[in-house]
Write an enzyme that holds these catalytic residues in place. Structure first.
Site, PDB file in Angstrom:
ATOM      1  N   CYS A 162      -3.440   4.524   3.867  1.00 15.57           N
ATOM      2  CA  CYS A 162      -2.033   4.149   3.755  1.00 15.57           C
ATOM      3  C   CYS A 162      -1.201   4.574   4.957  1.00 15.57           C
ATOM      4  O   CYS A 162      -0.033   4.189   5.068  1.00 15.57           O
ATOM      5  CB  CYS A 162      -1.437   4.753   2.486  1.00 15.57           C
ATOM      6  SG  CYS A 162      -2.475   4.517   1.037  1.00 15.57           S
ATOM      7  N   HIS A 302       7.351   8.647   1.992  1.00 14.48           N
ATOM      8  CA  HIS A 302       6.177   7.890   1.548  1.00 14.48           C
ATOM      9  C   HIS A 302       6.403   7.412   0.117  1.00 14.48           C
ATOM     10  O   HIS A 302       6.120   6.258  -0.213  1.00 14.48           O
ATOM     11  CB  HIS A 302       4.942   8.775   1.659  1.00 14.48           C
ATOM     12  CG  HIS A 302       3.657   8.073   1.396  1.00 14.48           C
ATOM     13  ND1 HIS A 302       3.255   6.958   2.110  1.00 14.48           N
ATOM     14  CD2 HIS A 302       2.662   8.317   0.497  1.00 14.48           C
ATOM     15  CE1 HIS A 302       2.077   6.550   1.671  1.00 14.48           C
ATOM     16  NE2 HIS A 302       1.699   7.355   0.686  1.00 14.48           N
ATOM     17  N   HIS A 336       3.549  -0.685  -3.070  1.00 20.15           N
ATOM     18  CA  HIS A 336       2.773   0.035  -2.057  1.00 20.15           C
ATOM     19  C   HIS A 336       1.954  -0.981  -1.273  1.00 20.15           C
ATOM     20  O   HIS A 336       0.964  -1.520  -1.779  1.00 20.15           O
ATOM     21  CB  HIS A 336       1.865   1.069  -2.718  1.00 20.15           C
ATOM     22  CG  HIS A 336       1.330   2.092  -1.773  1.00 20.15           C
ATOM     23  ND1 HIS A 336       1.068   1.821  -0.448  1.00 20.15           N
ATOM     24  CD2 HIS A 336       1.008   3.410  -1.951  1.00 20.15           C
ATOM     25  CE1 HIS A 336       0.610   2.906   0.146  1.00 20.15           C
ATOM     26  NE2 HIS A 336       0.571   3.885  -0.737  1.00 20.15           N
TER      27      HIS A 336
END
Length: 407
Positions: A162, A302, A336
């Site tokens: 990620c 995040h 996400h």
């Protein structure tokens, strides 16, 4: 020799709320998630996601090249085209030997790989696509962008889960600083909204389970946060040495001030509970930029809406930034976007610096009581932002942080 200033001169995005940078920005500032039930996920434990929609990708790519590109490649190519145009550059006129392409991804073409495996099983080898390899390997976004834009300098495809997007931007900055290129096209892309991936996130416990309207399920930093919602998209920046950009009359959107990276070396999925190693990545980025913590005016978190990540990150933010700069978390809107998330969020941070606007966190009225951070909720926050950091923390313990400032 002092390291040259690196400028962001172009920006391109394609996300679940917009097929270009401006529409993405407006969608994120609106603070409403587009998460919905997705065709093809029927029967999956997680049958919803935030997807790129409302665009014919093949038509947008044009010509015959689209047949050999997976969706993740098409998204990257379109974002790169927008970024180069935004930078005021013409690939027909530049020296391609001095142009680098650094585009990361987490899962690459795993969607296409799964589709081809099904074809192989049901119809035999003769029915598989002659482009099966090109549809699946993770270097193809960088390769196709290089082909399209006549870029014959270094090209790479970083994969740090990620945090792949921030890793790609950091590598690009280093190539420019060392003189190995004059222009870097850098970012990340991802598209893995397909049954195997959704089943995997459901089984891992990281994915939010359906409970009412999917648009309300991703709740970063909320007391009742319940897991991530999948997204997809791409973001690409054009980076140049600031002096070179100004010499050709370009006005930088932002300056790439610093970067930091660490690895938790703790667990494949869960962040280190102390948060100290991720914190070191933040502190490394500040040191690289030459900033004190109190110089930071904004944190783009995040913020996955998973219980462990948000708790660890909120504690980290409160330790490093006790002056409580405003915090946003775009995944509340976008979901996400996995390998693309860091690049998208860095791009949004650039826009925050330019416009003095911090987008709100979707689906959040107030952070959990134990989190001592100043989350932007409800409406965008309008105030001057001079310096900002964007966090990206990936599966495998990869931590990458970028520091950006106004020119």
């Amino acid at each position: 020799m002092n390291r040259p200033d690196i400028a962001v001169t172009g920006l391109g995005m394609i996300t679940p709320v917009g097929n270009d940078t401006e529409s993405t920005w407006q969608g994120v500032c609106a603070g409403v998630s587009p998460a919905r039930t997705v065709a093809g996920l029927e029967g999956c434990a997680i049958d919803f996601a935030c997807v790129v929609d409302g665009i014919d990708l093949d038509a947008a790519i044009g010509g015959r090249a689209a047949f050999r590109m997976g969706k993740y490649v098409k998204l990257a190519v379109l974002a790169a085209r927008e970024a180069v145009t935004d930078a005021g550059l013409d690939p027909a006129r530049w020296d391609g030997t001095r142009v680098a392409v650094i585009v990361g991804t987490s899962s690459g073409g795993s969607t296409s790989l799964t589709e081809q495996a099904v074809v192989l099983d049901r119809q035999g080898a003769g029915a598989t696509s002659p482009s099966a390899i090109l549809l699946t390997i993770p270097n193809m976004p960088a390769a196709e962008i290089a082909i399209q834009l006549r870029a014959t300098g270094p090209s790479m495809a970083p994969c740090t889960a990620c945090s792949s997007g921030v890793t790609a931007l950091s590598v690009a900055r280093d190539l420019l600083a060392s003189g190995q290129c004059d222009i870097a096209i850098a970012g990340a892309t991802e598209s893995i909204v397909y049954p195997v991936a959704m089943a995997g996130f459901a089984r891992s416990g990281a994915g939010a389970q359906r409970d009412g309207d999917p648009a309300g399920l991703c709740r970063p930093f909320a007391a009742d946060r319940a897991g991530l919602v999948m997204g997809e998209g791409a973001a690409v920046m054009v980076l140049e040495r600031a002096d070179d950009a100004r010499a050709r009359g370009a006005v930088p959107r932002a300056l790439f001030a610093g970067a930091g990276a660490t690895t938790d070396a703790h667990h494949p999925i869960s962040p280190h509970p102390s948060g100290r190693i991720a914190q070191a990545a933040v502190e490394n980025a500040l040191r690289d930029a030459g900033w004190a913590a109190e110089d930071v005016d904004h944190v783009n978190a995040h913020g996955t809406a998973t219980p462990a990540n948000d708790a660890t990150e909120a504690a980290l933010i409160s330790r490093v930034f006790p002056h409580r700069p405003p915090v946003t978390a775009p995944k509340g809107v976008l979901g996400h976007c996995m390998g693309a998330a860091g690049a998208i969020e860095a791009g949004l941070t650039v826009l925050t610096l330019q416009r003095g606007v911090v987008p709100p966190i979707a689906n959040l009225d107030a952070p959990a009581p134990e989190f001592d951070i100043d989350c932007v909720t409800g409406q965008p926050l309008r105030q001057p932002i001079r310096r900002a950091v964007s966090h990206s923390f990936g599966f495998g313990g990869h931590n990458a942080v970028i520091a950006l400032q106004r020119p």
